[in-house]
Design an enzyme around this catalytic site. Structure first.
Site, PDB file in Angstrom:
ATOM      1  N   ASP A 100      -3.526   1.490  -0.914  1.00 61.64           N
ATOM      2  CA  ASP A 100      -2.917   0.971   0.307  1.00 61.64           C
ATOM      3  C   ASP A 100      -1.683   0.158  -0.095  1.00 61.64           C
ATOM      4  O   ASP A 100      -1.792  -0.759  -0.908  1.00 61.64           O
ATOM      5  CB  ASP A 100      -3.943   0.067   1.005  1.00 61.64           C
ATOM      6  CG  ASP A 100      -3.792   0.062   2.508  1.00 61.64           C
ATOM      7  OD1 ASP A 100      -2.645  -0.071   2.966  1.00 61.64           O
ATOM      8  OD2 ASP A 100      -4.813   0.183   3.204  1.00 61.64           O
ATOM      9  N   ASP A 199       0.763   0.597   4.984  1.00 58.26           N
ATOM     10  CA  ASP A 199       0.474  -0.349   6.055  1.00 58.26           C
ATOM     11  C   ASP A 199       1.722  -0.610   6.900  1.00 58.26           C
ATOM     12  O   ASP A 199       2.813  -0.798   6.350  1.00 58.26           O
ATOM     13  CB  ASP A 199       0.014  -1.672   5.400  1.00 58.26           C
ATOM     14  CG  ASP A 199      -0.600  -2.627   6.383  1.00 58.26           C
ATOM     15  OD1 ASP A 199      -1.596  -2.247   7.011  1.00 58.26           O
ATOM     16  OD2 ASP A 199      -0.088  -3.759   6.524  1.00 58.26           O
ATOM     17  N   GLU A 242       1.074   4.322   8.355  1.00 58.95           N
ATOM     18  CA  GLU A 242       0.497   3.736   9.565  1.00 58.95           C
ATOM     19  C   GLU A 242       1.648   3.368  10.493  1.00 58.95           C
ATOM     20  O   GLU A 242       2.437   2.469  10.199  1.00 58.95           O
ATOM     21  CB  GLU A 242      -0.326   2.482   9.222  1.00 58.95           C
ATOM     22  CG  GLU A 242      -1.090   1.946  10.433  1.00 58.95           C
ATOM     23  CD  GLU A 242      -1.488   0.479  10.316  1.00 58.95           C
ATOM     24  OE1 GLU A 242      -2.444   0.066  10.971  1.00 58.95           O
ATOM     25  OE2 GLU A 242      -0.814  -0.264   9.564  1.00 58.95           O
ATOM     26  N   HIS A 311     -10.797   0.555   9.683  1.00 61.43           N
ATOM     27  CA  HIS A 311     -11.239  -0.827   9.491  1.00 61.43           C
ATOM     28  C   HIS A 311     -10.695  -1.784  10.552  1.00 61.43           C
ATOM     29  O   HIS A 311     -11.065  -2.956  10.560  1.00 61.43           O
ATOM     30  CB  HIS A 311     -10.830  -1.296   8.096  1.00 61.43           C
ATOM     31  CG  HIS A 311      -9.330  -1.355   7.953  1.00 61.43           C
ATOM     32  ND1 HIS A 311      -8.541  -0.225   7.943  1.00 61.43           N
ATOM     33  CD2 HIS A 311      -8.478  -2.402   7.861  1.00 61.43           C
ATOM     34  CE1 HIS A 311      -7.272  -0.586   7.835  1.00 61.43           C
ATOM     35  NE2 HIS A 311      -7.210  -1.896   7.785  1.00 61.43           N
ATOM     36  N   ASP A 312      -9.786  -1.313  11.402  1.00 56.59           N
ATOM     37  CA  ASP A 312      -9.229  -2.146  12.470  1.00 56.59           C
ATOM     38  C   ASP A 312      -9.798  -1.773  13.838  1.00 56.59           C
ATOM     39  O   ASP A 312      -9.427  -2.387  14.843  1.00 56.59           O
ATOM     40  CB  ASP A 312      -7.705  -1.960  12.565  1.00 56.59           C
ATOM     41  CG  ASP A 312      -6.964  -2.496  11.361  1.00 56.59           C
ATOM     42  OD1 ASP A 312      -7.476  -3.433  10.716  1.00 56.59           O
ATOM     43  OD2 ASP A 312      -5.872  -1.966  11.066  1.00 56.59           O
TER      44      ASP A 312
END
Ligand code: TEU
Length: 536
Positions: A100, A199, A242, A311-312
């Site tokens: 990430d 990210d 993302e 995960h969000d």
């Protein structure tokens, strides 16, 4: 030129949130050795790539998305030797690792930020330090709530933090920042990682005139530059950006199949429906329309990602399906069938493959900085009960409860005290049980991965909704080179009739969530299946 998108359309990604995956040291936090211990399990599932959310050295105010040193493994997760072992053990099993990359901000514990605070101009220019006048002209609210500018008294300057105040935004218009980032990415590529998840990458170029933090004028130019300097020089890499703000036009630029910036991107339209993140209920008609828009819009022009949760986001079954025990398995398998037979790269978020679900949270139990900030603000205006219900439905903590491996203490995740609550459902929902039951959700996922690799139709077919007006079912048809695939999914807990199914009796059912196949147009609660037919 390197073959950067080799077998792109075959690949399935599994997302690991290391803090909650598997703990081998007893400190209550998952670690790299824990991931290694479960590689056989992941190989059995059949996934190709493992995306790890950040494992770099970090104070973890935002669970690792606040990075203090991009070249070090955080001691909570293990050592660089552990990581190297993970790389080689994964490779042995035919799986690659995706790291990430948090390019928009660093932790305020990062050495650059510390030097900036100590007054070094060079490092102040790595970040977005501004004077009072500028700040007053540019009001910006942090995504985690409150003012995005923080005042530093001894410098008499403010710095920008779009997320937590300990996550300072970097200035990508500074060439040195970009070069440092590429150098760091090459360090990981040299080690043998297969690619990256980026990210909030759409935030690296900002539109200051309008105080817009995404989609700035240099966005695609910087990504091109980054790709050239890094992953375009390696074979068989996979990258995913993302991009919360991407519309179709941006999406096609990002993942254009010929000159790709990223292999694929994450867009989020299908995860948000209401006025804000916390008050949003799924509208099936809207959901179908959104999928149709992206499926059709990207076909032959780009390559999208397929996911319900990460995960969000809350757990898929609780949000899109039905998590009551009588329907949980059916609904989980149905959702998987619905998503995996579309065009794009499927992602499985840890625990999704066994049908993990949301849970209620008290203020004391909440761990997520976003949820805590929201709760503390919202209870001033709304009934506490209402706020807690929203947290139960939407909070990121739902995704972060430990993976439920067994029905023993702490779900087999740790011998110590877990850093976050274990979901009480572990007695019935756990990996051990799922593996033993040949009818479990796990085997539906496993089968879907196999089918994807075999069927061109899934990778390249067109997409058309069936009965777009129905509020009961989500069904579509894919077509490619004289073959058609029909996918039907009852989204209710009742029997329904679908007239379009009538003529398909000769077709071959390739996957279903009920054991016996369907009967003329009648779908049982949450029934979902796919039928392949020859087209005339
Ligand atoms: O998420 C980006 C992001 O905008 C999320 O914070 C999202 O808006 C939020 O969950 C929904 O309200 C990425 C990471 O995935 C997330 O975990 C990080 O907290 C964030 O960036 C900051 O790095």
């Amino acid at each position: 030129m390197k073959d950067i998108n080799k077998n792109l359309k075959d690949k399935v990604v599994y997302q690991i949130y290391p803090m909650s995956f598997m703990d081998t040291t007893g400190n209550g936090i998952g670690d790299i050795r824990g991931i290694i211990s479960k590689l056989d399990y992941l190989e059995n599932l059949g996934v190709d790539l493992l995306w790890l959310t950040p494992i770099y050295s970090s104070p973890k105010n935002d669970n690792g998305y606040d990075i203090a040193d991009y070249y070090q493994i955080d001691p909570d997760f293990g050592t660089m030797e552990d990581f190297d072992l993970l790389l080689s053990e994964a490779e042995k099993r035919g799986m690659g690792i995706l790291m990430d990359i948090v390019a928009n901000h660093t932790s305020t514990e990062h050495i650059w930020f510390k030097k900036a605070l100590a007054g070094e101009k060079k490092y102040q220019d790595y970040y977005v330090f501004r004077e009072k006048e500028f700040v007053e002209d540019h009001p910006i609210t942090s995504i985690f709530g409150g003012d995005a500018w923080k005042y530093i008294e001894n410098l008499d300057l403010y710095y920008l933090h779009n997320f937590d105040k300990t996550q300072a935004d970097l200035d990508w218009d500074n060439e040195e920042v970009r070069k440092e980032t590429y150098k760091m990415m090459n360090f990981w590529l040299e080690k043998g990682v297969k690619g990256f998840r980026f990210d909030v990458i759409d935030m690296i170029s900002k539109i200051w005139e309008r105080c817009e933090m995404s989609n700035g004028p240099k966005l695609h130019e910087y990504i091109e530059e980054m790709a050239d300097a890094t992953y375009r020089n390696y074979d068989d890499t996979f990258t995913v950006g993302e991009t919360w703000s991407a519309d179709l036009e941006h999406a096609k630029k990002y993942s254009n199949l010929e000159n790709t910036e990223f292999s694929t991107i994450f867009t989020f339209e299908h995860t948000m429906f209401g006025p804000d993140k916390w008050s949003t209920t799924i509208d099936l008609l809207k959901l179908k329309e959104i999928f149709e828009k992206w499926q059709k819009g990207m076909h032959n022009e780009g390559w999208n990602s397929l996911f319900y949760n990460n995960h969000d986001l809350p757990r898929a079954i609780s949000r899109y399906g039905d998590d009551r025990e009588e329907f949980r398995e059916l609904s989980g398998k149905g959702l998987a069938i619905l998503l995996h037979l579309m065009e794009g790269t499927p992602y499985i978020y840890q625990g999704e493959e066994i049908g993990m679900i949301n849970r209620p949270w008290t203020r004391e139990e909440m761990q997520d900085v976003e949820a805590i900030n929201y709760f503390d603000m919202a209870v001033k205006k709304e009934e506490e009960k209402e706020v807690l219900k929203k947290i139960e439905n939407i909070s990121r903590d739902n995704a972060r409860t430990p993976v439920q491996w067994e029905d023993s203490k702490n779900a087999g995740f740790t011998d110590g005290t877990p850093w976050i609550e274990v979901n009480e459902s572990y007695k019935t929902i756990n990996v051990k049980g799922a593996l033993e039951d040949k009818n479990s959700i796990f085997y539906t996922y496993k089968e879907l991965i196999k089918i994807r690799k075999k069927m061109d139709l899934i990778k390249n077919g067109t997409f058309d909704l069936i009965d777009r007006k129905s509020k009961e079912h989500f069904s579509y048809m894919r077509e490619h080179q004289g073959k058609k695939l029909y996918v039907f999914a009852n989204m209710t807990d009742k029997d329904i009739i679908i007239s379009e199914m009538k003529d398909l009796e000769d077709g071959e059912v390739i996957i279903s969530n009920y054991n016996e196949t369907y009967k003329d147009g009648n779908l049982r609660p949450y029934e979902a299946f796919a039928i392949k037919v020859k087209s005339n």
